[in-house]
Write a protein that holds these residues in place. Structure first.
Motif, PDB file in Angstrom:
ATOM      1  N   VAL A   1       0.159  -0.266   3.477  1.00  0.00           N
ATOM      2  CA  VAL A   1      -0.563   1.013   3.455  1.00  0.00           C
ATOM      3  C   VAL A   1       0.128   2.051   2.563  1.00  0.00           C
ATOM      4  O   VAL A   1      -0.499   2.666   1.696  1.00  0.00           O
ATOM      5  N   TRP A   2       1.433   2.240   2.801  1.00  0.00           N
ATOM      6  CA  TRP A   2       2.160   3.273   2.047  1.00  0.00           C
ATOM      7  C   TRP A   2       2.155   2.943   0.552  1.00  0.00           C
ATOM      8  O   TRP A   2       1.893   3.803  -0.287  1.00  0.00           O
ATOM      9  N   LEU A   3       2.446   1.689   0.248  1.00  0.00           N
ATOM     10  CA  LEU A   3       2.506   1.302  -1.168  1.00  0.00           C
ATOM     11  C   LEU A   3       1.150   1.537  -1.867  1.00  0.00           C
ATOM     12  O   LEU A   3       1.090   2.290  -2.846  1.00  0.00           O
ATOM     13  N   PRO A   4       0.045   0.963  -1.357  1.00  0.00           N
ATOM     14  CA  PRO A   4      -1.239   1.221  -2.046  1.00  0.00           C
ATOM     15  C   PRO A   4      -1.625   2.699  -2.067  1.00  0.00           C
ATOM     16  O   PRO A   4      -2.222   3.168  -3.031  1.00  0.00           O
ATOM     17  N   GLY A   5      -1.266   3.436  -1.008  1.00  0.00           N
ATOM     18  CA  GLY A   5      -1.709   4.823  -0.914  1.00  0.00           C
ATOM     19  C   GLY A   5      -0.856   5.808  -1.694  1.00  0.00           C
ATOM     20  O   GLY A   5      -1.371   6.753  -2.296  1.00  0.00           O
ATOM     21  N   VAL A   6       0.459   5.597  -1.687  1.00  0.00           N
ATOM     22  CA  VAL A   6       1.360   6.594  -2.287  1.00  0.00           C
ATOM     23  C   VAL A   6       1.791   6.205  -3.707  1.00  0.00           C
ATOM     24  O   VAL A   6       1.813   7.045  -4.606  1.00  0.00           O
ATOM     25  N   TYR A   7       2.107   4.919  -3.919  1.00  0.00           N
ATOM     26  CA  TYR A   7       2.599   4.495  -5.233  1.00  0.00           C
ATOM     27  C   TYR A   7       1.528   4.688  -6.317  1.00  0.00           C
ATOM     28  O   TYR A   7       1.844   4.818  -7.497  1.00  0.00           O
ATOM     29  N   THR A   8       0.268   4.673  -5.910  1.00  0.00           N
ATOM     30  CA  THR A   8      -0.821   4.791  -6.895  1.00  0.00           C
ATOM     31  C   THR A   8      -1.301   6.237  -7.044  1.00  0.00           C
ATOM     32  O   THR A   8      -2.245   6.497  -7.785  1.00  0.00           O
ATOM     33  N   SER A   9      -0.664   7.178  -6.312  1.00  0.00           N
ATOM     34  CA  SER A   9      -1.236   8.525  -6.226  1.00  0.00           C
ATOM     35  C   SER A   9      -1.257   9.264  -7.575  1.00  0.00           C
ATOM     36  O   SER A   9      -2.186  10.023  -7.856  1.00  0.00           O
ATOM     37  N   ALA A  10      -0.261   9.001  -8.430  1.00  0.00           N
ATOM     38  CA  ALA A  10      -0.249   9.686  -9.731  1.00  0.00           C
ATOM     39  C   ALA A  10      -1.421   9.199 -10.588  1.00  0.00           C
ATOM     40  O   ALA A  10      -2.037   9.979 -11.331  1.00  0.00           O
ATOM     41  N   THR A  11      -1.736   7.919 -10.475  1.00  0.00           N
ATOM     42  CA  THR A  11      -2.844   7.359 -11.269  1.00  0.00           C
ATOM     43  C   THR A  11      -4.181   7.810 -10.697  1.00  0.00           C
ATOM     44  O   THR A  11      -5.135   8.076 -11.446  1.00  0.00           O
ATOM     45  N   LEU A  12      -4.247   7.933  -9.380  1.00  0.00           N
ATOM     46  CA  LEU A  12      -5.474   8.451  -8.760  1.00  0.00           C
ATOM     47  C   LEU A  12      -5.735   9.881  -9.247  1.00  0.00           C
ATOM     48  O   LEU A  12      -6.867  10.263  -9.552  1.00  0.00           O
TER      49      LEU A  12
ATOM     50  N   ASN B   1       4.209  -8.032   1.312  1.00  0.00           N
ATOM     51  CA  ASN B   1       4.936  -7.277   0.281  1.00  0.00           C
ATOM     52  C   ASN B   1       4.456  -7.618  -1.119  1.00  0.00           C
ATOM     53  O   ASN B   1       4.174  -6.719  -1.918  1.00  0.00           O
ATOM     54  N   CYS B   2       4.393  -8.936  -1.396  1.00  0.00           N
ATOM     55  CA  CYS B   2       4.094  -9.350  -2.778  1.00  0.00           C
ATOM     56  C   CYS B   2       2.591  -9.442  -2.999  1.00  0.00           C
ATOM     57  O   CYS B   2       2.066  -8.846  -3.946  1.00  0.00           O
ATOM     58  N   ARG B   3       1.907 -10.172  -2.143  1.00  0.00           N
ATOM     59  CA  ARG B   3       0.552 -10.567  -2.488  1.00  0.00           C
ATOM     60  C   ARG B   3      -0.510  -9.546  -2.086  1.00  0.00           C
ATOM     61  O   ARG B   3      -1.636  -9.602  -2.577  1.00  0.00           O
ATOM     62  N   ILE B   4      -0.178  -8.636  -1.151  1.00  0.00           N
ATOM     63  CA  ILE B   4      -1.126  -7.541  -0.875  1.00  0.00           C
ATOM     64  C   ILE B   4      -0.605  -6.264  -1.535  1.00  0.00           C
ATOM     65  O   ILE B   4      -1.276  -5.651  -2.356  1.00  0.00           O
ATOM     66  N   GLY B   5       0.608  -5.853  -1.182  1.00  0.00           N
ATOM     67  CA  GLY B   5       1.141  -4.580  -1.694  1.00  0.00           C
ATOM     68  C   GLY B   5       1.217  -4.544  -3.209  1.00  0.00           C
ATOM     69  O   GLY B   5       0.549  -3.744  -3.869  1.00  0.00           O
ATOM     70  N   MET B   6       2.021  -5.431  -3.792  1.00  0.00           N
ATOM     71  CA  MET B   6       2.243  -5.389  -5.247  1.00  0.00           C
ATOM     72  C   MET B   6       1.003  -5.840  -6.022  1.00  0.00           C
ATOM     73  O   MET B   6       0.640  -5.245  -7.032  1.00  0.00           O
ATOM     74  N   MET B   7       0.349  -6.908  -5.527  1.00  0.00           N
ATOM     75  CA  MET B   7      -0.846  -7.408  -6.221  1.00  0.00           C
ATOM     76  C   MET B   7      -1.951  -6.352  -6.149  1.00  0.00           C
ATOM     77  O   MET B   7      -2.655  -6.086  -7.131  1.00  0.00           O
TER      78      MET B   7
END
Ligand code: NDP
Length: 426
Positions: A263-274, A192-198
């Motif tokens: 997976v969901w966090l890196p893929g979806v949370y960043t989608s607006a910036t992508l 949660n913290c060190r892969i997803g958020m980081m």
């Protein structure tokens, strides 16, 4: 038995993440173009064609992931930090962590900057260039990890806080262990913290670098990335607080939580910036600064609300909330081992406006780092839309959990604070 919703989620979420990435990089972020493609080629053919080249990751993606994951494991172990004791679990255990999040976060960003801009070991836009492969590799490793966690929960659980439903499918989805540890590493803190958020921070910085290389850095990208970095910095500043939230004390380590963060966090949370990478909007200084201030205010309010309830509990109510003595309910409950317990429920401050007012500021914060992309396509608002659904459902879930835990004392709190999130509405 796994519920229909959980089966659908496990089947649909992985391809959704990949198709979202593809729509952003190959279809100009247009969901309409995706719709036309699916109508022409068929849904399954399209998904298969998009997913197949990255399904097993790519060699570079695996290298990036291996280096990043290895670094995070190392930082968790070697970066100094005080011992932090999590809340007592329903079975009476007390998980212990090393509180070194802020330093690990600073080191990670510094290493990325140093490797990309100073030593020039890799191009700064590397994550953007290999993002499809990275998502494919993340998906595969997350699924393997969830399988491993399921087996571990059965044969070698880390603590007595382990629960099996009797259905392997449901246990894989929901997880069995509350605090799994592998070789001393806490799995949920890692995923949660060190892969997803980081990872979120590194991904958006790389996206910004790619935009700068392709089109020059736009003020919309600057605002979006700055707001998210404020949010992520807040997260690590408050990582020990996060280790007391529902994700950690209630949700088990399975597909829902671990796959979601990997997976969901890196893929979806960043989608607006992508999306912004190839849509460099120029807002002008007044609008950019207004969005930045509004977004930062929302992130700060979320932080203050989270801190408020934890501070009231830490001081046993001997503190002031917004300059006044807090309004408190001393709620009684029984643990799973039938021992009596008591918690403070704060009914003033942010927690007197609604029972999850901070979910509203969470959504607004996300809106403000999406809105720099303006309104040509819906793509930048996919994450905010998801967040509204997630948090509305989470508030409901939390209400049910607290009603079960505190009974009449929770009803008393609900009478004092009748709305879940938005006063007068929900
Ligand atoms: P919350 O901060 O909403 O905490 C819920 C828990 O707090 C309850 O289960 C209860 O636990 C306790 N509680 C409830 N009401 C009160 C009260 N009035 N006074 C004191 N304690 C109370 O948990 P979340 O994990 O949902 O949220 C934590 C943070 O994470 C928030 O900032 C949220 O916005 C953010 N978040 C972000 C998400 C994202 O994807 N961007 C997703 C989910 C959360 P107890 O058993 O201890 O009484």
């Amino acid at each position: 038995m796994p519920t229909l919703a959980s089966i659908l989620l496990m089947l649909c979420a992985p391809p959704f993440v990949i198709v979202l990435w593809y729509t952003n990089v190959a279809l100009g972020g247009s969901l309409l173009s995706l719709w036309e493609l699916c109508s022409r080629e068929g849904l399954f053919t399209t998904v298969y064609a998009v997913w197949r080249p990255v399904m097993f990751g790519t060699p570079v993606a695996w290298m990036i992931l291996g280096a990043f994951g290895g670094l995070q494991l190392l930082l968790m172990r070697v970066v100094p930090g005080r011992s932090f004791h999590g809340p007592v679990t329903p079975r009476g255990n007390i998980p212990v962590y090393r509180a070194n999040g802020p330093l690990a976060f600073a080191i990670t960003l510094a290493l990325f900057w140093f490797g990309a801009f100073y030593l020039r070991l890799f191009p700064p836009g590397i994550v953007y260039e290999h993002f499809g492969g990275i998502l494919g590799a993340l998906n595969l490793s997350a699924l393997i990890l969830c399988l491993l966690l399921y087996v571990k929960g059965r044969v070698a659980p880390s603590s007595s806080d382990t629960e099996h439903s009797g259905s392997p499918g449901f246990d894989f989805y929901r997880g069995t262990e509350l605090y799994p540890r592998i070789l001393g590493w806490d799995v949920k803190q890692f995923t949660n913290c060190r892969i997803g958020m980081m990872g979120w921070a590194v991904i958006i910085v790389s996206f910004a670098a790619k935009q700068s290389e392709l089109h020059g850095l736009s003020d919309s990208m600057l605002v979006a990335v700055a707001l998210q970095l404020i949010y992520i910095t807040k997260f690590f500043w408050w990582e020990t607080g996060y280790l007391r939230t529902l994700d950690i004390v209630h949700d088990r380590a399975g597909f829902y939580l671990c796959w979601g963060c990997l997976v969901w966090l890196p893929g979806v949370y960043t989608s607006a910036t992508l999306y912004l990478v190839n849509h460099p909007r120029h807002l002008g200084i007044p609008l950019a600064i207004t969005i930045l201030i509004l977004g930062a205010t929302c992130v700060m309010m979320t932080y203050l609300a989270d801190r408020q309830r934890q501070h009231v509990r830490a001081t046993n109510g001997r503190c002031r909330v917004w300059g006044m003595p807090p309004r408190i309910i001393r709620a009684r409950y029984f643990t799973e081992t039938r021992d009596p317990g008591q918690s403070l429920l704060l009914a003033s401050g942010f927690w007197g406006i609604s029972r999850h007012f901070h979910y509203l500021t969470e959504v607004l914060g996300a809106f403000f780092w999406s809105v720099p992309a303006l309104f040509e396509h819906f793509m930048p608002y996919v994450y905010v839309t998801f967040l509204v659904i997630l948090l509305a459902h989470r508030a409901l879930r939390d209400d049910r959990r607290c009603a079960r835990k505190y009974g009449q004392d929770w009803e008393r709190y609900c009478r004092l604070v009748p709305y879940r999130i938005v006063p007068g509405l929900y």
